[in-house]
Write an enzyme that holds these catalytic residues in place. Structure first.
Site, PDB file in Angstrom:
ATOM      1  N   THR A 171      12.199   1.427  -2.517  1.00  0.00           N
ATOM      2  CA  THR A 171      10.939   1.693  -1.845  1.00  0.00           C
ATOM      3  C   THR A 171       9.777   0.957  -2.516  1.00  0.00           C
ATOM      4  O   THR A 171       9.753   0.811  -3.729  1.00  0.00           O
ATOM      5  CB  THR A 171      10.708   3.211  -1.935  1.00  0.00           C
ATOM      6  OG1 THR A 171      11.788   3.865  -1.295  1.00  0.00           O
ATOM      7  CG2 THR A 171       9.404   3.636  -1.336  1.00  0.00           C
ATOM      8  N   THR A 228      14.873   9.573  -4.780  1.00  0.00           N
ATOM      9  CA  THR A 228      15.657  10.309  -3.773  1.00  0.00           C
ATOM     10  C   THR A 228      14.725  11.257  -3.035  1.00  0.00           C
ATOM     11  O   THR A 228      14.340  12.312  -3.545  1.00  0.00           O
ATOM     12  CB  THR A 228      16.796  11.077  -4.468  1.00  0.00           C
ATOM     13  OG1 THR A 228      17.395  10.205  -5.422  1.00  0.00           O
ATOM     14  CG2 THR A 228      17.841  11.512  -3.466  1.00  0.00           C
ATOM     15  N   THR A 255       8.684   6.926  -5.323  1.00  0.00           N
ATOM     16  CA  THR A 255       9.951   6.253  -5.043  1.00  0.00           C
ATOM     17  C   THR A 255      11.074   7.078  -5.664  1.00  0.00           C
ATOM     18  O   THR A 255      10.893   7.662  -6.728  1.00  0.00           O
ATOM     19  CB  THR A 255       9.969   4.826  -5.608  1.00  0.00           C
ATOM     20  OG1 THR A 255      11.303   4.302  -5.510  1.00  0.00           O
ATOM     21  CG2 THR A 255       9.545   4.765  -7.061  1.00  0.00           C
ATOM     22  N   GLY A 292      13.012  10.413   5.167  1.00  0.00           N
ATOM     23  CA  GLY A 292      12.782  10.664   3.742  1.00  0.00           C
ATOM     24  C   GLY A 292      11.354  11.085   3.457  1.00  0.00           C
ATOM     25  O   GLY A 292      10.614  11.499   4.355  1.00  0.00           O
TER      26      GLY A 292
END
Ligand code: GLY
Length: 333
Positions: free
Chosen positions: A199, A252, A250, A229
């Site tokens: 990202t 998970t 940035t 996300g």
């Protein structure tokens, strides 16, 4: 008599000049300004990156920094600086955004992006778009040309097309490296994987004292198609408030959504009266880390203090403040 007239004219000119000068000062408060950028956090170490790859990342991050800095130095808005810097990163195959986006489980690319301005708390985002070349531009359009904050999929694309954004065939987003990452993730029993070259995000403070945050991503390799996300979720992967800070995340995304990462940092500053650095460390290490989440954030506050915090081995990152010196870092040191 002529002398008196000349004197009068001279005094009038002085008054008009002073008024014009003071108007100018009101519109541009020459204070600290600058921007911070990231290109993803993850398992990034010297032994996994060749000197040539490292140089490529450094050069692209510096190019994005300089584009944003030039906008700010010329008295432009943090909104323009953030958008222009992110476009540079989206157009590069190096990062998991735009051109270099990862593949979802069904072999498509589904892109997310958002942008937020701290002065008005206005925000725009798109999610699950497949053919918009620069999703960050679509996010800005949603903010400026619609009454909404987040548009998804076909609706987002129809809206962006109507406003003349550039469209590309899905094959534009094909890169061999990302395709191979999908095959590897599929082989590992359908695990989703945060891509270590991930990202992208930019946060900026302009000379007018206004903050903006922007974030753009292809999401996670092998994500279920339809998965959204944290990047397009205002308050999670992206947040800006002139009273506190601008944040881009940035990592998970599910963990950054569950902890409402961007707003959590801002709220600590607003209600707990702590610094940006302390707030960002607390959220990344104690909140997200405690849940098992990995990643990082960049941030800048209303005074021009900045932070780059992560709990992974590295994060592509950099900053360029009023002194005009670009600083780029990749590894933990
Ligand atoms: N942080 C990017 C994502 O999870 O989609």
């Amino acid at each position: 008599m002529n002398n008196n007239k000349s004197l009068l004219l001279f005094i009038l000119c002085l008054i008009v000049f002073s008024i014009l000068a003071s108007c100018g000062k009101q519109s541009v408060v020459d204070t600290n300004f600058g921007l911070v950028i990231h290109g993803g956090a993850g398992t990034i170490s010297r032994d996994r990156l060749s000197p040539e790859q490292e140089q490529n990342y450094r050069a692209k991050l510096e190019q994005a920094l300089r584009i944003g800095y030039d906008v700010l130095a010329a008295g432009g808005t943090s909104l323009d600086a953030v958008e222009e810097a992110i476009v540079i990163l989206e157009d590069s195959p190096l990062f998991n955004a735009g051109k270099g986006a990862v593949f979802a489980s069904n072999g498509t690319n589904e892109l997310d992006a958002s942008i937020m301005v701290g002065k008005t708390l206005q925000a725009g985002a798109v999610s699950g778009v497949k053919q918009i070349k620069n999703p960050i531009k679509a996010a800005r359009l949603v903010m400026e040309k619609s009454p909404h904050v987040l548009l998804y999929g076909d609706g987002a694309e129809t809206f962006a097309r109507g406003h003349g954004l550039e469209f590309v065939d899905q094959s534009y987003f094909y890169t061999e490296r990302r395709w191979q990452s999908l095959q590897k993730a599929r082989a590992k029993e359908q695990q989703t994987e945060p891509d270590k070259h991930g990202t992208v995000g930019v946060v900026a403070l302009d000379k007018h004292g206004n903050l903006t945050a922007g974030t753009s991503t292809g999401g996670l390799t092998n994500k279920r198609f339809g998965r959204i996300g944290d990047s397009p979720i205002i308050g999670a992967g992206n947040y800006a408030d002139n009273r506190t800070c601008a944040i881009s995340a940035t990592g998970t995304g599910e963990f950054f959504m569950r902890t409402v990462c961007g707003y959590a940092i801002s709220a600590r500053m607003e209600f707990g009266d702590v610094s940006l650095q302390t707030a960002a460390e607390d959220v990344i290490h104690n909140e997200i880390g405690r849940l098992g989440g990995t990643g990082g954030v960049i941030g800048i506050d209303k005074s021009g203090n900045m932070t780059m915090v992560f709990n992974t081995s590295g994060m592509y990152r950099g900053y360029m403040m009023s002194d005009g010196q670009p600083v780029i870092k990749i590894f933990a040191d």
